[in-house]
Design an enzyme around this catalytic site. Structure first.
Site, PDB file in Angstrom:
ATOM      1  N   SER A 198       0.842  -1.202   0.000  1.00  0.00           N
ATOM      2  CA  SER A 198       0.000   0.000   0.000  1.00  0.00           C
ATOM      3  C   SER A 198       0.874   1.247   0.000  1.00  0.00           C
ATOM      4  O   SER A 198       2.052   1.199   0.370  1.00  0.00           O
ATOM      5  CB  SER A 198      -0.866  -0.033   1.263  1.00  0.00           C
ATOM      6  OG  SER A 198      -1.303   1.254   1.602  1.00  0.00           O
TER       7      SER A 198
ATOM      8  N   TYR B 151      -3.049  -0.832   9.929  1.00  0.00           N
ATOM      9  CA  TYR B 151      -3.013  -1.219   8.515  1.00  0.00           C
ATOM     10  C   TYR B 151      -1.636  -0.886   7.929  1.00  0.00           C
ATOM     11  O   TYR B 151      -0.999  -1.710   7.269  1.00  0.00           O
ATOM     12  CB  TYR B 151      -4.120  -0.467   7.779  1.00  0.00           C
ATOM     13  CG  TYR B 151      -4.168  -0.685   6.294  1.00  0.00           C
ATOM     14  CD1 TYR B 151      -4.704  -1.854   5.763  1.00  0.00           C
ATOM     15  CD2 TYR B 151      -3.700   0.280   5.407  1.00  0.00           C
ATOM     16  CE1 TYR B 151      -4.768  -2.053   4.392  1.00  0.00           C
ATOM     17  CE2 TYR B 151      -3.755   0.089   4.039  1.00  0.00           C
ATOM     18  CZ  TYR B 151      -4.287  -1.079   3.534  1.00  0.00           C
ATOM     19  OH  TYR B 151      -4.340  -1.271   2.178  1.00  0.00           O
TER      20      TYR B 151
HETATM   21  P1  NAD Z   1     -12.013  -5.961  -0.659  1.00  0.00           P
HETATM   22  O1  NAD Z   1     -12.571  -5.769   0.722  1.00  0.00           O
HETATM   23  O2  NAD Z   1     -12.870  -5.631  -1.818  1.00  0.00           O
HETATM   24  O3  NAD Z   1     -11.551  -7.484  -0.784  1.00  0.00           O
HETATM   25  C1  NAD Z   1     -10.924  -8.175   0.239  1.00  0.00           C
HETATM   26  C2  NAD Z   1     -11.487  -9.586   0.240  1.00  0.00           C
HETATM   27  O4  NAD Z   1     -10.781 -10.344   1.235  1.00  0.00           O
HETATM   28  C3  NAD Z   1     -12.979  -9.653   0.610  1.00  0.00           C
HETATM   29  O5  NAD Z   1     -13.687 -10.377  -0.395  1.00  0.00           O
HETATM   30  C4  NAD Z   1     -12.987 -10.396   1.933  1.00  0.00           C
HETATM   31  O6  NAD Z   1     -14.112 -11.264   2.099  1.00  0.00           O
HETATM   32  C5  NAD Z   1     -11.696 -11.203   1.862  1.00  0.00           C
HETATM   33  N1  NAD Z   1     -11.203 -11.567   3.191  1.00  0.00           N
HETATM   34  C6  NAD Z   1     -11.153 -10.782   4.295  1.00  0.00           C
HETATM   35  N2  NAD Z   1     -10.667 -11.492   5.326  1.00  0.00           N
HETATM   36  C7  NAD Z   1     -10.395 -12.737   4.860  1.00  0.00           C
HETATM   37  C8  NAD Z   1      -9.885 -13.918   5.449  1.00  0.00           C
HETATM   38  N3  NAD Z   1      -9.563 -13.959   6.745  1.00  0.00           N
HETATM   39  N4  NAD Z   1      -9.736 -15.010   4.681  1.00  0.00           N
HETATM   40  C9  NAD Z   1     -10.083 -14.994   3.362  1.00  0.00           C
HETATM   41  N5  NAD Z   1     -10.587 -13.894   2.747  1.00  0.00           N
HETATM   42  C10 NAD Z   1     -10.741 -12.795   3.491  1.00  0.00           C
HETATM   43  O7  NAD Z   1     -10.623  -5.165  -0.702  1.00  0.00           O
HETATM   44  P2  NAD Z   1      -9.778  -4.674  -1.950  1.00  0.00           P
HETATM   45  O8  NAD Z   1      -9.954  -3.212  -2.080  1.00  0.00           O
HETATM   46  O9  NAD Z   1     -10.025  -5.568  -3.120  1.00  0.00           O
HETATM   47  O10 NAD Z   1      -8.302  -4.919  -1.398  1.00  0.00           O
HETATM   48  C11 NAD Z   1      -7.538  -6.079  -1.704  1.00  0.00           C
HETATM   49  C12 NAD Z   1      -6.130  -5.889  -1.142  1.00  0.00           C
HETATM   50  O11 NAD Z   1      -5.551  -4.721  -1.725  1.00  0.00           O
HETATM   51  C13 NAD Z   1      -6.081  -5.662   0.375  1.00  0.00           C
HETATM   52  O12 NAD Z   1      -4.907  -6.245   0.893  1.00  0.00           O
HETATM   53  C14 NAD Z   1      -5.991  -4.164   0.492  1.00  0.00           C
HETATM   54  O13 NAD Z   1      -5.384  -3.764   1.685  1.00  0.00           O
HETATM   55  C15 NAD Z   1      -5.095  -3.861  -0.687  1.00  0.00           C
HETATM   56  N6  NAD Z   1      -5.133  -2.467  -1.140  1.00  0.00           N
HETATM   57  C16 NAD Z   1      -6.305  -1.894  -1.548  1.00  0.00           C
HETATM   58  C17 NAD Z   1      -6.279  -0.575  -1.980  1.00  0.00           C
HETATM   59  C18 NAD Z   1      -7.521   0.106  -2.454  1.00  0.00           C
HETATM   60  O14 NAD Z   1      -7.443   1.322  -2.732  1.00  0.00           O
HETATM   61  N7  NAD Z   1      -8.666  -0.593  -2.592  1.00  0.00           N
HETATM   62  C19 NAD Z   1      -5.093   0.148  -1.974  1.00  0.00           C
HETATM   63  C20 NAD Z   1      -3.926  -0.475  -1.543  1.00  0.00           C
HETATM   64  C21 NAD Z   1      -3.961  -1.782  -1.137  1.00  0.00           C
END
Ligand code: NAD
Length: 272
Positions: free
Chosen positions: A153, A166
């Site tokens: 991130s 986080y």
């Molecule tokens: P999201 O919430 O849409 O997806 C995350 C998924 O992980 C969900 O479907 C959830 O059910 C699943 N999950 C949560 N806990 C779990 C567990 N214990 N076991 C199995 N599955 C589990 O989030 P996203 O925006 O798609 O983010 C995905 C990754 O990218 C994350 O690591 C997030 O921190 C990272 N990220 C996102 C952004 C952003 O701007 N969206 C930016 C930087 C990093």
């Protein structure tokens, strides 16, 4: 005559958190490249509906319920995948994210931080990538080939207010990415590579309320992000997929232990 450096046909990929926004987009994109997809998500419905979306379009995918924090559960999932497809070539650790209790409000200080929430968010974002890497990485070690991609991130290199746990755990996963890359290359050879991507700001369910108002306009925080992003907009999930295909494929065969920012220039800009 041409050789496609990015060819991924027939590979098998496990995508944790594949029911979510970013992991789901990666799953669809890899399926379009001929990869057999295992969507692993805490939420069975989300995993199954994403898998159905892929199979409806002619791809190969299965959706499984799984918890990235439960090693025994992942071992069973691993056996299921191996009996169906015989190998695991790619692991994308996309399960993760912030949690409501782990975000301090603008009025609070660091001393209001709940240590329980800090622990939970750290567990998900650090151990939730380490545990699957151990379980599925073992298959890669045995076969001498494989690719692991973690998700970092923008909160690693520069502090982003309010999201302490986080940020700390994303910093740790970057370190673990380098550590495991070195370890795998030393002990199991150059066929196993471990890298990460660091997305900038992509609107998803977890950050929507922080960045946008109900009418779709940006919050003050949303506007601050846009001002610090030279391209002047939020990312679109599909914009991560070029880097994912690069890191998964032979195009990056001499690349391990790196973190690729995909951020519209956010990390390059001082904000001034
Ligand atoms: P999201 O919430 O849409 O997806 C995350 C998924 O992980 C969900 O479907 C959830 O059910 C699943 N999950 C949560 N806990 C779990 C567990 N214990 N076991 C199995 N599955 C589990 O989030 P996203 O925006 O798609 O983010 C995905 C990754 O990218 C994350 O690591 C997030 O921190 C990272 N990220 C996102 C952004 C952003 O701007 N969206 C930016 C930087 C990093």
């Amino acid at each position: 005559m041409s050789k496609n450096l990015f060819d991924l046909t027939g590979k098998v990929a496990v995508i944790t958190g594949g029911g979510g926004v970013l992991g789901g987009s990666m799953a669809v994109s890899l399926a379009e490249a001929g990869v057999k997809i295992v969507i692993l998500d805490l939420h069975k419905d989300a995993a199954e509906s994403r898998a159905k979306e892929i199979t409806d379009q002619g791809g190969e995918a299965i959706g499984l319920a799984g918890n990235v924090l439960d090693q025994d559960n992942l071992e069973l999932v691993k056996e299921d995948i191996l009996s169906k497809w015989g190998t695991i070539d790619i692991l994308i650790n996309a399960a993760g994210g912030n949690m409501p209790g782990a975000t301090i409000t603008p009025e609070q200080t660091i001393f209001d931080l709940s240590i329980d929430a800090f622990r939970k968010v750290s567990d998900l974002n650090l151990n939730g990538s380490v545990i699957p890497s151990l379980v599925f990485g073992k298959v890669m070690a045995n076969q001498g080939t494989g690719v692991i991609i973690n998700i970092s991130s923008m909160s690693v290199a520069q502090a982003i207010t309010r999201v302490a746990g986080y940020s700390a755990s994303k910093a740790a996963i970057e370190n673990f990415t380098r550590w495991m890359a070195v370890e795998m290359a030393h002990k199991y050879g150059e066929g196993i590579r471990v890298n990460a991507i660091a997305p900038g700001f992509f609107i998803g369910e977890q950050n929507r309320a922080l960045l946008t108002n109900p009418d779709g306009s940006y919050t003050e925080r949303g506007n601050t992000v846009i001002r610090k992003t030279p391209m002047g907009r939020f990312g679109v999930a599909e914009e991560l997929n070029g880097a994912i295909q690069y890191l998964c494929s032979g195009a990056s065969k001499f690349v391990t232990g790196i973190v690729i920012p995909i951020d519209g220039g956010f990390s390059a800009f001082s904000g001034v």
